[in-house]
Design a protein around this motif. Structure first.
Motif, short mmCIF file in Angstrom:
data_model
loop_
_atom_site.label_atom_id
_atom_site.label_comp_id
_atom_site.label_asym_id
_atom_site.label_seq_id
_atom_site.Cartn_x
_atom_site.Cartn_y
_atom_site.Cartn_z
N LEU A 1 4.08 5.46 -5.78
CA LEU A 1 4.21 5.44 -6.96
C LEU A 1 3.13 6.55 -7.84
N TYR A 2 2.04 6.78 -7.26
CA TYR A 2 1.10 7.83 -7.69
C TYR A 2 1.32 8.93 -7.40
N GLY A 3 2.10 9.08 -6.21
CA GLY A 3 2.60 10.54 -5.54
C GLY A 3 3.08 11.45 -6.52
N LYS A 4 4.00 10.69 -7.73
CA LYS A 4 4.78 11.53 -8.40
C LYS A 4 3.79 12.00 -9.51
N GLU A 5 2.68 11.83 -9.62
CA GLU A 5 1.75 12.49 -10.58
C GLU A 5 1.58 14.01 -10.37
N ILE B 1 9.80 5.68 -3.64
CA ILE B 1 9.06 4.45 -3.66
C ILE B 1 9.51 3.62 -2.53
N LEU B 2 11.01 2.98 -2.95
CA LEU B 2 11.46 2.08 -2.27
C LEU B 2 11.96 2.43 -0.85
N THR B 3 12.22 3.82 -0.63
CA THR B 3 12.52 3.99 0.78
C THR B 3 11.44 3.92 1.70
N GLU C 1 1.00 -1.37 -0.21
CA GLU C 1 0.09 -0.02 -0.06
C GLU C 1 0.90 1.23 0.11
N VAL C 2 1.84 1.25 0.84
CA VAL C 2 2.86 2.28 0.94
C VAL C 2 3.47 2.24 -0.76
N GLY C 3 3.90 1.45 -1.27
CA GLY C 3 4.33 1.62 -2.52
C GLY C 3 3.57 1.86 -3.74
N VAL C 4 2.38 1.72 -3.56
CA VAL C 4 1.01 2.23 -4.41
C VAL C 4 1.05 3.73 -4.53
N ARG C 5 0.80 4.02 -3.39
CA ARG C 5 0.61 5.59 -2.77
C ARG C 5 1.86 6.23 -3.25
N THR D 1 4.68 18.66 -7.20
CA THR D 1 4.70 19.80 -6.36
C THR D 1 4.16 19.31 -4.96
N SER D 2 3.83 18.00 -4.82
CA SER D 2 3.69 17.48 -3.35
C SER D 2 4.67 17.19 -2.82
N VAL D 3 5.88 17.07 -3.49
CA VAL D 3 7.24 16.58 -2.66
C VAL D 3 7.97 17.96 -2.57
#
Length: 386
Positions: A38-42, A276-278, A32-36, A45-47
């Motif tokens: 992955l889509y976070g880079k859409e 993603i991985l970290t 679940e963390v990985g999926v979130r 600006t959130s990073v």
């Protein structure tokens, strides 16, 4: 005492998976963390700039907790065992006339780095082979390692357990002997850390590394390492912006720094903040810290003990309890059993283990139950001659 945790995984119901030493199944929470992520880079600006450092600090802190390191600054994020050990090799103070003592038939990553030193600097590699005996094998192997360490030894490199058969090495005794001759102790903890208690205050290793995708229950291409005082002022194999002092200040990155980040962070891989991985590996180690490795060992011991007795009664050779781990067992066949016949039974019953040399490597975890060990045991019984 922990209960069965299979509901936290998505393992298929029609297989018996006793092969965590090959690759752990993914925890649902880690996926679940990985999926979130992955889509976070859409939405980039959130990073935020601070997220680069929050990511890595959280992972280092969880790993430090797991191995009882004093600080997350003693730990580094690495992509592989070979990466961490290349840093060790670069900073080892040794040359012609010195030697490195290694347990024989280790995983190649804990050998190739030292073979390069053998070629480049003339350092002798002393391989300590396991004795070819049916009883007392682990005890004798440990004794041979201690006897091989001499005044010219500059490093001892081993695992906490042997990757192929789970033989446990007495790290306290090896540390004491290494101290006597002024050698460092370097541990590949890939097949132990996460399932077997490991305390850097107790064993006092100079460097430790563990891949993330086995007993740390994380994703592939991720790992963590610990570097002690011996490596405090060393030079890393890679120079990246994040392992330099004050790299948190994005506005002044062009004010190039000669100094590195404190502690072990200088040995960290570039792009260690991997979004993603970290976070996935962080969540996985969080879960292990909640379970606690000593509880995982106790669960595996209670699960396997009655079946190991059955197997020994039909001639299967199992290492003495004092010199084996409970999460990784090497089962050696008696002369009347044929490895290929046993393997065919495993394949037919969809039982997943690893064949390593003349050892059948069985590595259970919290998702396994008595029915899994019963199916395994019956395969050996069917394989007996009439």
């Amino acid at each position: 005492m922990l209960n069965n945790q299979k509901d936290l995984f998505n393992l298929p119901d029609d297989i018996t998976y006793l092969n965590c030493s090959y690759m752990s199944p993914m925890l649902k929470s880690v996926a679940e963390v990985g999926v979130r992520a992955l889509y976070g880079k859409e939405d980039p600006t959130s990073v935020k700039p601070e997220d680069f450092f929050k990511n890595i600090s959280a992972l280092r802190a969880e790993f430090a907790k797991l191995i009882n390191a004093k600080s997350g600054n003693d730990c580094a994020i690495v992509p592989s065992v070979s990466y961490a050990l290349a840093n060790v090799a670069k900073n080892l103070k040794a040359g012609h006339g010195n030697n490195i003592v290694i347990a024989d038939e280790q995983f190649p990553s804990n050998v190739y780095a030292w073979k390069e030193l053998e070629r480049e600097k003339g350092i002798e590699l002393k391989y300590v082979s396991a004795p070819n005996v049916k009883e007392g094998r682990g005890k004798l192997w440990n004794e041979r390692i201690l006897e091989t360490i001499d005044s010219n030894t500059k490093m001892v490199a081993t695992g906490h357990v042997h990757w192929a058969d789970g033989t446990k090495f007495n790290l306290s005794a090896i540390r004491e002997r290494a101290d006597e001759v002024g050698a460092i102790l370097v541990i590949d903890g890939t097949q132990s850390i996460g399932a077997l208690p490991f305390d850097v205050q107790k064993f006092r290793p100079d460097a430790v590394v563990a891949s993330g995708y086995k007993w740390l229950m994380g994703p592939y291409s991720s790992g963590v390492a610990y570097f002690g005082e011996y490596f405090r002022d060393g030079r890393p194999i890679e120079n990246n912006w994040m392992n330099r002092l004050n790299s948190e200040d994005f506005r002044n990155l062009i004010n190039y720094q000669d100094e590195y980040q404190p502690g072990a962070i200088r040995y960290e891989v570039g792009e260690s903040a991997n979004f993603i991985l970290t976070p996935m590996l962080t969540r996985a180690i969080q879960q292990i810290n909640e379970w606690k490795p000593e509880n995982i060992q106790a669960y595996c011991k209670n699960l396997t003990a009655p079946f190991l007795n059955e197997l020994q009664n039909i001639g299967i050779i199992v290492e003495d309890e004092a010199y084996r781990a409970e999460h990784l067992l090497g089962l050696r066949l008696p002369e009347h059993m044929v490895m290929e016949d046993v393997k065919k039974r495993f394949d037919a019953e969809r039982i997943f283990v690893s064949i390593r040399g003349n050892s059948i490597r069985v590595s259970p975890h919290l998702y396994n139950g008595k029915a899994d060990l019963r199916r395994l045991t019956e395969c050996f019984k069917v394989s007996r001659p009439a």
